[in-house]
Design an enzyme around this catalytic site. Structure first.
Site, short mmCIF file in Angstrom:
data_model
loop_
_atom_site.label_atom_id
_atom_site.label_comp_id
_atom_site.label_asym_id
_atom_site.label_seq_id
_atom_site.Cartn_x
_atom_site.Cartn_y
_atom_site.Cartn_z
N GLU A 1 0.84 -1.20 0.00
CA GLU A 1 0.00 0.00 0.00
C GLU A 1 0.88 1.25 0.00
O GLU A 1 1.28 1.72 1.04
CB GLU A 1 -0.93 0.00 1.21
CG GLU A 1 -1.90 -1.18 1.25
CD GLU A 1 -2.94 -1.07 2.36
OE1 GLU A 1 -3.25 0.05 2.81
OE2 GLU A 1 -3.43 -2.13 2.78
N PHE A 2 1.09 1.80 -1.12
CA PHE A 2 0.72 1.43 -2.48
C PHE A 2 1.90 1.77 -3.36
O PHE A 2 2.71 2.64 -3.00
CB PHE A 2 -0.51 2.21 -2.98
CG PHE A 2 -1.79 1.89 -2.27
CD1 PHE A 2 -2.47 0.72 -2.57
CD2 PHE A 2 -2.29 2.74 -1.31
CE1 PHE A 2 -3.66 0.42 -1.93
CE2 PHE A 2 -3.47 2.44 -0.67
CZ PHE A 2 -4.16 1.29 -0.97
#
Length: 372
Positions: free
Chosen positions: A140-141
Site C-alpha cells: 500500500e501502495f
C-alpha cells in the site's frame, strides 16, 4: 426488481461455471483477514470456518535489507497455531505488508532482480514450512509508474518460481493474491499511475479490491459513507472503482469485493443535522474515529442510537447525540454482494474477521452469495 436480480445471478452462475471448467481452481472466494494482534482476545479457534473459504494471516513483513522473512520464535508459534487450527477447514494464506507498513520497503524490494528473488524464495520457504496454501501481497501502495512496472515484473517472476517449486516438489502450486487500491489508477493523490492489469491477469489467482476507507478521520468537516457502493457526487465509490478495473481489462473471475467489518465515526456540528454529508467538527467515538462492527452494535444498543439505512449509497449510519457512525450492516452487505454477483465477480473478503458480532455480517454474506 427481484426477477432482474435473479436473472443477473443466473448469468453470473453460468459465467463463473465457465471459468471453473477452464480452470478447476476458479471457485467462489469467501475470504477474511485475520489480524495477528488479535490473537490474545480472538485466537484462530474462534473463527467459524463454515462461513469462509480463505483466511489471510495479517501481516508478515520482510527484512528491510535482505527482503527475507525473519520469523522469531513467538511469531513461529503463532503461524503454526494459525495453520494447524484452520487449514483442515479453509485455505490459509499469509499477507505481506499492510497499511501500516508503508510503500518504501516494497519499492526497494521490487527494484532489482536480486532483491525480488530473495523475497520470492523466502516467501515460498515460509509458506511451505508453516503449511500455508499461498501468500497475499498488500503493498500500500506503489507510488509511481516505475513502482508499477516493477510490481508487474515481481508478479511475473513470482509466478515462475511458484511453478518451478511446484514441479520440483510435486505439490500444488501456491496461491498468489494481492490486496489493491479500489481503483485501477490513482486519480486522487500523488503521481497518476495504473496497476499492470495484463501481469495481474496472467500471474495472480485473484486480487482483493479494498472497497473501503473512502471517508474517515483525515477529513472531519463532514460525515461520509466510508464504503459507499454508489456516490452521485464523486468518483469515490465501489461501483466507480470496479468499473475502472473492468474497463482496464481485469478478468472478472479474478476480482474480489472487499467489505469492512468496521465503521468510521464523526462528531456532528449540529445533532439535528445528521445525514450523510452532515457538517462535522471532529472524529467521534473509537480509536481515531474507528469502531469495529461488534463495537458499533454495542454502542448503538447502549446509547439507544438511531440507525438509518441509506439506499443511495448502500450503507448504514447511526446517530446518538453528536456521535455519528457510518458502517455496513446486514442490508448493505447483502445488496453489495447481489451487485458483485450481477457484475460476475469471483467473491468477497472482509477486513477483519475479529470485528464481526455473533457472525451476523459473515452469515449474511454467505447466505447472499449463491455460488459455493
Amino acid at each position: 426488481m427481484a426477477n432482474i436480480m435473479l436473472c443477473s445471478c443466473i448469468v453470473f452462475f453460468v459465467a463463473l461455471c465457465s471459468d471453473v471448467m477452464a480452470n478447476p481452481h476458479c471457485k467462489g472466494v469467501k475470504g477474511a483477514y485475520y489480524p495477528s494482534w488479535a490473537f490474545s482476545t480472538f485466537p484462530p479457534s474462534s473463527i467459524d470456518t463454515s462461513l469462509f473459504t480463505h483466511i489471510y494471516y495479517a501481516f508478515l513483513v520482510p527484512n528491510n535489507t535482505t527482503f527475507k522473512f525473519d520469523i522469531d520464535d513467538e511469531t513461529s508459534k503463532l503461524l503454526f497455531n494459525f495453520t494447524s487450527t484452520l487449514r483442515s477447514s479453509v485455505k490459509t494464506l499469509f499477507s505481506v505488508g499492510g497499511g501500516g507498513e508503508g510503500p518504501a520497503r516494497f519499492s526497494r524490494m521490487a527494484s532489482t532482480s536480486v532483491s525480488r528473488l530473495s523475497f520470492i524464495k523466502s516467501s515460498i520457504e515460509v509458506a511451505r514450512k508453516y503449511r500455508f496454501d499461498g501468500f497475499d501481497l498488500d503493498w500500500e501502495f506503489p507510488q509511481n509508474k516505475k513502482d508499477m512496472e516493477n510490481f508487474a515484473i515481481l508478479l511475473d517472476e513470482w509466478r515462475v518460481e511458484v511453478k518451478k517449486e511446484s514441479l520440483a516438489t510435486k505439490r500444488p502450486q501456491l496461491l498468489i493474491t494481492a490486496a489493491v487500491y479500489f481503483s485501477v489508477d490513482f486519480f486522487l493523490w500523488g503521481e497518476f499511475r495504473s496497476y499492470p492489469v495484463p501481469s495481474i491477469n496472467k500471474n495472480l489467482d485473484w486480487i482483493n479490491l479494498m472497497f473501503y476507507d473512502y471517508r474517515g478521520s483525515w477529513d472531519t468537516s463532514a460525515t461520509g459513507a466510508q464504503a459507499a457502493l454508489f456516490d452521485t457526487k464523486s468518483n469515490v465509490s465501489t461501483s466507480y472503482g470496479l468499473s475502472t478495473w473492468i474497463k482496464a481489462g481485469a478478468l472478472r473471475s479474478k476480482l474480489i469485493m472487499g467489505l469492512p467489518l468496521y465503521g468510521r465515526t464523526w462528531k456532528l456540528k449540529d445533532p439535528n443535522v445528521d445525514g450523510i454529508g452532515a457538517p462535522a467538527v471532529g472524529v467521534g467515538p473509537g480509536d481515531e474515529g474507528t469502531l469495529t462492527y461488534r463495537e458499533i452494535e454495542k454502542f448503538n444498543e447502549e446509547n439507544n442510537a438511531k440507525v438509518v439505512y441509506d439506499s443511495a449509497t448502500v450503507s448504514a449510519y447511526s446517530v446518538a447525540g453528536t456521535s455519528w457512525i457510518g458502517f455496513d450492516d446486514t442490508n448493505s452487505v447483502a445488496m453489495k454482494l447481489h451487485y458483485a454477483q450481477s457484475q460476475r465477480l469471483r467473491g468477497y473478503f472482509f477486513w477483519a474477521v475479529a470485528g464481526d458480532k455473533d457472525w451476523k455480517i459473515s452469515t449474511t454474506a454467505k447466505q447472499s452469495w449463491i455460488i459455493s
